[in-house]
Design a protein around this motif. Structure first.
Motif, mmCIF file in Angstrom:
data_model
loop_
_atom_site.group_PDB
_atom_site.id
_atom_site.type_symbol
_atom_site.label_atom_id
_atom_site.label_comp_id
_atom_site.label_asym_id
_atom_site.label_seq_id
_atom_site.Cartn_x
_atom_site.Cartn_y
_atom_site.Cartn_z
ATOM 1 N N ASP A 40 0.824 -1.209 0.000
ATOM 2 C CA ASP A 40 0.000 0.000 0.000
ATOM 3 C C ASP A 40 0.862 1.265 0.000
ATOM 4 O OD1 ASP A 40 0.555 -1.003 2.709
ATOM 5 O OD2 ASP A 40 -0.472 0.820 3.379
ATOM 6 N N ARG A 41 2.174 1.139 0.149
ATOM 7 C CA ARG A 41 3.078 2.280 0.093
ATOM 8 C C ARG A 41 3.653 2.489 -1.313
ATOM 9 N NH1 ARG A 41 7.551 1.687 2.850
ATOM 10 N NH2 ARG A 41 7.784 3.934 3.117
ATOM 11 N N PHE A 42 3.299 1.619 -2.229
ATOM 12 C CA PHE A 42 3.744 1.723 -3.622
ATOM 13 C C PHE A 42 2.620 2.342 -4.456
ATOM 14 C CE2 PHE A 42 4.024 -0.180 -7.911
ATOM 15 C CZ PHE A 42 5.282 0.249 -8.264
ATOM 16 N N PRO A 43 2.926 3.283 -5.362
ATOM 17 C CA PRO A 43 4.245 3.736 -5.797
ATOM 18 C C PRO A 43 4.732 5.015 -5.118
ATOM 19 C CG PRO A 43 2.596 4.485 -7.337
ATOM 20 C CD PRO A 43 1.857 3.712 -6.272
ATOM 21 N N ARG A 44 4.018 5.515 -4.127
ATOM 22 C CA ARG A 44 4.341 6.828 -3.562
ATOM 23 C C ARG A 44 5.560 6.818 -2.652
ATOM 24 N NH1 ARG A 44 0.775 10.911 -3.394
ATOM 25 N NH2 ARG A 44 1.193 11.367 -1.195
ATOM 26 N N SER A 45 5.708 5.741 -1.833
ATOM 27 C CA SER A 45 6.716 5.796 -0.775
ATOM 28 C C SER A 45 7.830 4.773 -0.898
ATOM 29 C CB SER A 45 6.031 5.624 0.587
ATOM 30 O OG SER A 45 5.044 6.614 0.772
ATOM 31 N N LEU A 46 7.725 3.866 -1.829
ATOM 32 C CA LEU A 46 8.821 2.933 -2.061
ATOM 33 C C LEU A 46 8.995 2.757 -3.559
ATOM 34 C CD1 LEU A 46 7.650 -0.133 -2.867
ATOM 35 C CD2 LEU A 46 7.073 -0.142 -0.457
ATOM 36 N N THR A 47 10.164 2.264 -3.942
ATOM 37 C CA THR A 47 10.538 2.174 -5.351
ATOM 38 C C THR A 47 10.830 0.733 -5.728
ATOM 39 O OG1 THR A 47 11.528 4.382 -5.272
ATOM 40 C CG2 THR A 47 12.186 2.964 -7.089
#
Length: 332
Positions: A40-47
Protein backbone atom coordinates in the motif's frame (compact mmCIF):
# COMPACT_ATOMS: atom_id res chain seq x y z
CA UNK A 1 21.93 -21.24 0.55
CA UNK A 2 21.56 -21.99 4.25
CA UNK A 3 18.90 -20.80 6.63
CA UNK A 4 21.27 -18.22 8.11
CA UNK A 5 21.69 -16.69 4.65
CA UNK A 6 18.03 -16.78 3.61
CA UNK A 7 16.30 -13.49 2.83
CA UNK A 8 12.53 -13.86 2.91
CA UNK A 9 10.22 -11.21 1.42
CA UNK A 10 6.95 -10.72 3.34
CA UNK A 11 4.37 -9.07 1.09
CA UNK A 12 1.59 -7.33 2.98
CA UNK A 13 0.29 -3.86 3.89
CA UNK A 14 1.02 -1.29 6.57
CA UNK A 15 -1.95 -2.16 8.82
CA UNK A 16 -1.10 -5.88 9.01
CA UNK A 17 0.63 -6.60 12.32
CA UNK A 18 -0.14 -9.71 14.39
CA UNK A 19 0.41 -12.56 11.95
CA UNK A 20 3.17 -11.08 9.85
CA UNK A 21 5.21 -10.03 12.88
CA UNK A 22 4.97 -13.52 14.35
CA UNK A 23 6.17 -15.08 11.10
CA UNK A 24 9.00 -12.54 10.93
CA UNK A 25 10.01 -13.47 14.49
CA UNK A 26 9.92 -17.15 13.57
CA UNK A 27 12.22 -16.51 10.63
CA UNK A 28 14.67 -14.51 12.76
CA UNK A 29 14.83 -17.29 15.35
CA UNK A 30 15.82 -19.64 12.54
CA UNK A 31 18.62 -17.36 11.38
CA UNK A 32 16.81 -15.94 8.36
CA UNK A 33 16.36 -12.30 7.39
CA UNK A 34 12.73 -11.18 6.88
CA UNK A 35 12.16 -8.11 4.70
CA UNK A 36 8.70 -6.56 4.68
CA UNK A 37 7.13 -5.10 1.52
CA UNK A 38 4.02 -3.05 2.33
CA UNK A 39 2.41 -2.76 -1.07
CA UNK A 40 0.00 0.00 0.00
CA UNK A 41 3.08 2.28 0.09
CA UNK A 42 3.74 1.72 -3.62
CA UNK A 43 4.25 3.74 -5.80
CA UNK A 44 4.34 6.83 -3.56
CA UNK A 45 6.72 5.80 -0.78
CA UNK A 46 8.82 2.93 -2.06
CA UNK A 47 10.54 2.17 -5.35
CA UNK A 48 10.52 -1.00 -7.41
CA UNK A 49 12.60 -1.31 -10.57
CA UNK A 50 12.91 -4.04 -13.19
CA UNK A 51 15.65 -3.54 -15.79
CA UNK A 52 16.07 -5.86 -18.78
CA UNK A 53 18.93 -5.73 -21.28
CA UNK A 54 21.97 -7.48 -22.65
CA UNK A 55 23.15 -8.22 -19.13
CA UNK A 56 19.95 -10.05 -18.22
CA UNK A 57 17.32 -8.95 -15.72
CA UNK A 58 17.88 -6.81 -12.64
CA UNK A 59 15.23 -6.22 -9.97
CA UNK A 60 15.59 -3.81 -7.08
CA UNK A 61 13.52 -2.65 -4.12
CA UNK A 62 14.30 0.68 -2.41
CA UNK A 63 12.52 1.55 0.83
CA UNK A 64 13.48 4.33 3.24
CA UNK A 65 16.99 4.46 1.86
CA UNK A 66 17.60 0.71 2.11
CA UNK A 67 18.04 -1.33 -1.06
CA UNK A 68 17.44 -4.99 -1.85
CA UNK A 69 18.25 -6.86 -5.04
CA UNK A 70 15.71 -9.38 -6.30
CA UNK A 71 18.49 -11.96 -6.57
CA UNK A 72 18.95 -11.84 -2.78
CA UNK A 73 15.42 -13.10 -2.11
CA UNK A 74 15.21 -16.82 -1.33
CA UNK A 75 11.50 -17.08 -0.50
CA UNK A 76 8.33 -14.99 -0.73
CA UNK A 77 5.23 -15.00 1.47
CA UNK A 78 2.30 -13.43 -0.41
CA UNK A 79 0.46 -12.56 2.76
CA UNK A 80 -1.62 -9.74 1.24
CA UNK A 81 -1.54 -8.08 -2.18
CA UNK A 82 -3.40 -4.77 -1.97
CA UNK A 83 -4.01 -2.22 -4.68
CA UNK A 84 -1.34 0.49 -4.99
CA UNK A 85 -1.88 3.75 -3.11
CA UNK A 86 -1.86 6.78 -5.40
CA UNK A 87 -2.79 9.31 -2.74
CA UNK A 88 -4.48 12.60 -3.56
CA UNK A 89 -3.90 15.08 -6.37
CA UNK A 90 -4.51 12.82 -9.36
CA UNK A 91 -7.38 13.50 -11.75
CA UNK A 92 -10.12 10.88 -11.47
CA UNK A 93 -10.05 10.43 -15.24
CA UNK A 94 -6.53 8.99 -14.90
CA UNK A 95 -6.76 7.23 -11.53
CA UNK A 96 -7.96 3.83 -12.81
CA UNK A 97 -5.25 3.73 -15.49
CA UNK A 98 -2.55 4.64 -12.97
CA UNK A 99 -3.76 1.92 -10.58
CA UNK A 100 -3.60 -0.62 -13.43
CA UNK A 101 -0.09 0.48 -14.40
CA UNK A 102 1.13 0.37 -10.81
CA UNK A 103 -0.38 -3.05 -10.19
CA UNK A 104 1.10 -4.39 -13.43
CA UNK A 105 4.54 -3.11 -12.43
CA UNK A 106 4.20 -4.55 -8.92
CA UNK A 107 2.95 -8.00 -9.93
CA UNK A 108 5.46 -8.20 -12.77
CA UNK A 109 8.28 -7.42 -10.35
CA UNK A 110 7.06 -10.05 -7.90
CA UNK A 111 6.37 -12.81 -10.43
CA UNK A 112 9.84 -12.45 -11.93
CA UNK A 113 11.68 -12.96 -8.64
CA UNK A 114 14.00 -16.01 -8.75
CA UNK A 115 12.86 -17.13 -5.27
CA UNK A 116 12.91 -20.90 -4.79
CA UNK A 117 10.02 -20.99 -2.31
CA UNK A 118 6.63 -19.29 -2.54
CA UNK A 119 3.74 -19.29 -0.10
CA UNK A 120 1.80 -19.29 -2.33
CA UNK A 121 3.14 -19.32 -5.90
CA UNK A 122 1.29 -16.46 -7.69
CA UNK A 123 -0.17 -18.46 -10.58
CA UNK A 124 -1.44 -21.17 -8.23
CA UNK A 125 -2.99 -18.58 -5.91
CA UNK A 126 -4.70 -16.81 -8.81
CA UNK A 127 -6.11 -20.11 -10.10
CA UNK A 128 -7.28 -21.16 -6.64
CA UNK A 129 -9.44 -18.03 -6.29
CA UNK A 130 -11.96 -19.76 -8.57
CA UNK A 131 -14.62 -20.99 -6.10
CA UNK A 132 -16.16 -23.39 -8.60
CA UNK A 133 -12.74 -24.94 -9.26
CA UNK A 134 -12.29 -25.26 -5.49
CA UNK A 135 -15.55 -27.16 -5.09
CA UNK A 136 -14.85 -29.47 -8.04
CA UNK A 137 -11.33 -30.17 -6.76
CA UNK A 138 -12.61 -30.82 -3.24
CA UNK A 139 -15.19 -33.29 -4.53
CA UNK A 140 -12.52 -35.05 -6.62
CA UNK A 141 -10.41 -35.37 -3.44
CA UNK A 142 -13.26 -37.17 -1.69
CA UNK A 143 -14.62 -34.27 0.37
CA UNK A 144 -18.35 -33.69 0.63
CA UNK A 145 -19.49 -30.35 -0.82
CA UNK A 146 -22.87 -28.60 -0.66
CA UNK A 147 -25.11 -28.65 -3.72
CA UNK A 148 -24.19 -25.39 -5.44
CA UNK A 149 -25.70 -23.15 -8.12
CA UNK A 150 -24.08 -20.05 -9.64
CA UNK A 151 -26.57 -18.21 -11.83
CA UNK A 152 -28.30 -15.05 -12.95
CA UNK A 153 -31.47 -17.05 -13.71
CA UNK A 154 -34.21 -16.53 -11.11
CA UNK A 155 -36.07 -19.65 -12.29
CA UNK A 156 -33.03 -21.80 -11.50
CA UNK A 157 -32.90 -20.34 -7.99
CA UNK A 158 -36.60 -21.02 -7.38
CA UNK A 159 -36.19 -24.60 -8.58
CA UNK A 160 -33.22 -25.16 -6.24
CA UNK A 161 -35.16 -23.62 -3.33
CA UNK A 162 -38.10 -25.98 -3.97
CA UNK A 163 -35.88 -29.06 -4.34
CA UNK A 164 -34.02 -28.32 -1.10
CA UNK A 165 -37.23 -27.39 0.73
CA UNK A 166 -36.02 -23.88 1.46
CA UNK A 167 -32.63 -24.89 2.90
CA UNK A 168 -30.60 -22.48 0.76
CA UNK A 169 -28.02 -19.77 1.46
CA UNK A 170 -26.75 -17.04 -0.86
CA UNK A 171 -23.19 -15.73 -1.09
CA UNK A 172 -20.79 -13.98 -3.45
CA UNK A 173 -18.17 -15.59 -5.67
CA UNK A 174 -15.68 -12.85 -4.77
CA UNK A 175 -15.34 -10.40 -1.86
CA UNK A 176 -17.76 -7.51 -2.36
CA UNK A 177 -15.11 -5.02 -1.29
CA UNK A 178 -11.52 -4.74 -0.09
CA UNK A 179 -10.64 -1.92 2.24
CA UNK A 180 -7.83 -1.21 4.67
CA UNK A 181 -10.22 0.89 6.74
CA UNK A 182 -12.73 -1.89 7.19
CA UNK A 183 -15.57 0.56 6.61
CA UNK A 184 -16.57 -0.56 3.11
CA UNK A 185 -19.76 -2.61 2.61
CA UNK A 186 -19.49 -6.38 2.86
CA UNK A 187 -21.94 -9.06 1.72
CA UNK A 188 -22.24 -11.92 4.21
CA UNK A 189 -23.55 -15.40 3.56
CA UNK A 190 -27.27 -15.30 4.38
CA UNK A 191 -30.23 -17.65 4.39
CA UNK A 192 -32.65 -17.33 1.47
CA UNK A 193 -36.30 -16.88 2.42
CA UNK A 194 -39.47 -17.46 0.38
CA UNK A 195 -39.87 -13.68 0.17
CA UNK A 196 -36.43 -13.39 -1.42
CA UNK A 197 -37.64 -15.46 -4.37
CA UNK A 198 -39.83 -12.54 -5.44
CA UNK A 199 -36.89 -10.11 -5.41
CA UNK A 200 -34.33 -11.73 -7.70
CA UNK A 201 -34.24 -9.11 -10.46
CA UNK A 202 -30.80 -7.98 -9.25
CA UNK A 203 -29.33 -11.24 -10.58
CA UNK A 204 -29.37 -9.61 -14.02
CA UNK A 205 -26.82 -7.11 -12.70
CA UNK A 206 -24.81 -9.54 -10.57
CA UNK A 207 -25.01 -13.36 -10.57
CA UNK A 208 -24.73 -15.00 -7.14
CA UNK A 209 -23.93 -18.32 -5.51
CA UNK A 210 -26.85 -20.31 -4.09
CA UNK A 211 -25.91 -23.25 -1.96
CA UNK A 212 -27.47 -26.03 0.06
CA UNK A 213 -27.72 -24.98 3.71
CA UNK A 214 -25.84 -27.65 5.67
CA UNK A 215 -26.95 -28.31 9.28
CA UNK A 216 -24.17 -27.24 11.65
CA UNK A 217 -22.89 -28.50 14.95
CA UNK A 218 -19.58 -26.67 14.56
CA UNK A 219 -17.86 -24.56 11.95
CA UNK A 220 -14.14 -25.01 11.46
CA UNK A 221 -11.43 -22.69 10.19
CA UNK A 222 -8.42 -24.82 9.33
CA UNK A 223 -5.07 -23.16 8.72
CA UNK A 224 -3.32 -25.54 6.34
CA UNK A 225 0.46 -25.10 6.15
CA UNK A 226 2.57 -27.34 3.94
CA UNK A 227 0.80 -30.58 4.85
CA UNK A 228 -0.13 -29.67 8.44
CA UNK A 229 -3.65 -28.80 9.62
CA UNK A 230 -4.34 -26.38 12.48
CA UNK A 231 -8.11 -26.39 13.16
CA UNK A 232 -10.16 -24.03 15.27
CA UNK A 233 -13.90 -24.46 15.84
CA UNK A 234 -16.99 -22.40 16.61
CA UNK A 235 -20.06 -23.75 18.39
CA UNK A 236 -22.75 -23.10 15.77
CA UNK A 237 -25.56 -23.65 18.26
CA UNK A 238 -24.61 -20.31 19.79
CA UNK A 239 -25.16 -18.24 16.65
CA UNK A 240 -26.99 -20.11 13.88
CA UNK A 241 -30.28 -18.47 14.91
CA UNK A 242 -28.54 -15.06 14.69
CA UNK A 243 -26.85 -15.32 11.28
CA UNK A 244 -25.67 -17.89 8.76
CA UNK A 245 -22.18 -16.34 8.64
CA UNK A 246 -19.89 -16.42 11.70
CA UNK A 247 -18.20 -13.23 10.49
CA UNK A 248 -21.43 -11.25 10.86
CA UNK A 249 -21.17 -8.37 13.40
CA UNK A 250 -24.13 -9.73 15.39
CA UNK A 251 -22.30 -13.04 15.88
CA UNK A 252 -19.14 -11.20 16.92
CA UNK A 253 -21.20 -9.10 19.35
CA UNK A 254 -22.63 -12.27 20.88
CA UNK A 255 -19.13 -13.18 22.05
CA UNK A 256 -18.86 -16.52 20.28
CA UNK A 257 -15.24 -17.58 20.70
CA UNK A 258 -12.88 -20.00 19.05
CA UNK A 259 -12.42 -23.45 20.57
CA UNK A 260 -9.93 -26.21 19.93
CA UNK A 261 -10.88 -28.14 16.82
CA UNK A 262 -10.05 -31.62 15.57
CA UNK A 263 -10.17 -33.39 12.24
CA UNK A 264 -10.46 -37.11 11.47
CA UNK A 265 -7.37 -38.47 9.76
CA UNK A 266 -9.24 -39.25 6.56
CA UNK A 267 -10.47 -35.65 6.33
CA UNK A 268 -6.93 -34.35 6.90
CA UNK A 269 -5.67 -36.63 4.13
CA UNK A 270 -8.36 -35.43 1.72
CA UNK A 271 -7.62 -31.81 2.54
CA UNK A 272 -3.95 -32.48 1.79
CA UNK A 273 -4.83 -34.02 -1.57
CA UNK A 274 -7.10 -31.06 -2.32
CA UNK A 275 -4.41 -28.47 -1.50
CA UNK A 276 -1.76 -30.31 -3.50
CA UNK A 277 -4.11 -30.45 -6.49
CA UNK A 278 -4.46 -26.68 -6.33
CA UNK A 279 -0.72 -26.20 -5.86
CA UNK A 280 -1.17 -24.34 -2.56
CA UNK A 281 1.28 -24.44 0.35
CA UNK A 282 -1.03 -22.39 2.59
CA UNK A 283 -4.76 -21.81 2.80
CA UNK A 284 -7.49 -21.00 5.33
CA UNK A 285 -10.10 -23.71 4.82
CA UNK A 286 -13.71 -23.44 6.00
CA UNK A 287 -15.63 -26.59 6.89
CA UNK A 288 -18.93 -27.46 8.55
CA UNK A 289 -19.18 -30.36 10.98
CA UNK A 290 -22.77 -31.61 10.92
CA UNK A 291 -24.65 -32.95 13.98
CA UNK A 292 -23.88 -36.43 12.59
CA UNK A 293 -20.15 -35.69 12.61
CA UNK A 294 -19.73 -35.40 8.83
CA UNK A 295 -17.32 -32.74 7.54
CA UNK A 296 -18.46 -30.62 4.59
CA UNK A 297 -16.07 -28.45 2.59
CA UNK A 298 -17.11 -24.84 1.91
CA UNK A 299 -14.06 -23.02 0.53
CA UNK A 300 -10.39 -22.17 0.88
CA UNK A 301 -8.97 -18.66 1.01
CA UNK A 302 -5.33 -18.84 -0.17
CA UNK A 303 -4.57 -15.70 1.88
CA UNK A 304 -7.13 -16.20 4.64
CA UNK A 305 -6.97 -15.13 8.27
CA UNK A 306 -5.49 -17.40 10.93
CA UNK A 307 -4.20 -14.99 13.57
CA UNK A 308 -7.22 -15.53 15.83
CA UNK A 309 -6.42 -19.26 15.97
CA UNK A 310 -2.86 -18.61 17.13
CA UNK A 311 -3.89 -15.80 19.49
CA UNK A 312 -6.87 -17.55 21.10
CA UNK A 313 -5.83 -21.21 20.90
CA UNK A 314 -2.04 -21.09 20.89
CA UNK A 315 -1.74 -22.96 17.58
CA UNK A 316 1.84 -22.60 16.23
CA UNK A 317 0.81 -21.45 12.77
CA UNK A 318 3.41 -18.67 12.43
CA UNK A 319 6.22 -21.10 13.19
CA UNK A 320 4.81 -23.55 10.64
CA UNK A 321 4.77 -20.77 8.04
CA UNK A 322 8.37 -19.85 8.88
CA UNK A 323 9.39 -23.48 8.43
CA UNK A 324 7.49 -23.68 5.13
CA UNK A 325 9.21 -20.56 3.81
CA UNK A 326 12.63 -22.01 4.65
CA UNK A 327 11.89 -25.53 3.45
CA UNK A 328 13.60 -25.04 0.10
CA UNK A 329 16.45 -22.83 1.27
CA UNK A 330 18.45 -25.40 3.21
CA UNK A 331 20.82 -26.24 0.38
CA UNK A 332 21.98 -24.46 -2.78
Amino acid sequence: MTRAGATVLLVSHSHDEFGIERVADGLRRRGARPVRLNVDRFPRSLTLSTALGAGGVRRRLEDAGAGLSGEEISAVWLRRLWAPNLGEGIAEAYRAACVRESMAALTGWLRGLPARRWVNEPAAEDRAQDKLLQLATAAAAGLRIPETLVTNDAAEVRALFARLEGNVVAKMLTPFSMSLSGGAPFVFTRAVSAADLEALSGLRQSPMVFQERIPKARELRVAYVDGRCFPGALDASRYEAIAADWRHPDVVAAGVGWEQGALPRDVEARLGAFMRALGLVFGAIDLICTPDGEHVFLEVNPAGEWGMLERDLGLPIADALAEALLASTENP
